[in-house]
Design a protein around this motif. Structure first.
Motif, PDB file in Angstrom:
ATOM      1  N   ILE A  67     -10.341   0.641   1.555  1.00 39.72           N
ATOM      2  CA  ILE A  67      -9.395   1.631   1.611  1.00 39.72           C
ATOM      3  C   ILE A  67      -8.424   1.627   0.214  1.00 39.72           C
ATOM      4  O   ILE A  67      -8.318   2.899  -0.123  1.00 39.72           O
TER       5      ILE A  67
ATOM      6  N   ASP B   8      -9.777  -3.594   4.211  1.00 40.78           N
ATOM      7  CA  ASP B   8      -8.351  -3.283   3.595  1.00 40.78           C
ATOM      8  C   ASP B   8      -8.656  -2.858   2.073  1.00 40.78           C
ATOM      9  O   ASP B   8      -8.141  -1.771   1.542  1.00 40.78           O
TER      10      ASP B   8
ATOM     11  N   LYS C 202     -10.581   3.248  -2.341  1.00 35.54           N
ATOM     12  CA  LYS C 202     -10.928   4.651  -2.362  1.00 35.54           C
ATOM     13  C   LYS C 202      -9.796   5.518  -2.960  1.00 35.54           C
ATOM     14  O   LYS C 202      -9.974   6.464  -3.650  1.00 35.54           O
TER      15      LYS C 202
END
Length: 99
Positions: A87, A84, A90
């Motif tokens: 993500i 998580d 990113k």
């Protein structure tokens, strides 16, 4: 990156702390602008199939990011929480590139 691991109302587990540190160091190699990671392990007994909770707060330039997961064991919780966070990292990296 500095890593702080705390066990809330649990006995300290060297193997779990080592596993978590190893996973976070791999993430820090990819995202070298991470400053600090605060990891909290706790256990809730309300759900027999889950209840092993891992919370990770990352300090980085700008706002902190946070992720948590509730799984049947702590290793799975660490894996899910870190995925998580990746993500979110990113997305954050894309905003850095845009400026």
């Amino acid at each position: 990156m500095t890593i702080n691991i705390q066990f809330v109302n649990l006995d300290h587990s060297d193997s779990l702390a080592e596993h978590t540190t190893e996973r976070l160091k791999k993430m820090a190699e990819k995202y070298d602008w991470l400053i600090n990671a605060d990891v909290f392990f706790k256990e809730e007994g309300t759900n027999p199939e889950k209840g092993k909770i891992c919370n990770i707060k990352l300090s980085l330039p700008g706002n902190h990011i946070f992720a948590t997961s509730d799984e049947k064991n702590f290793e799975m919780a660490v894996k899910e929480t870190i995925s998580d966070l990746v993500i979110q990292l990113k997305k954050r990296k894309q905003t850095f590139m845009a400026h």
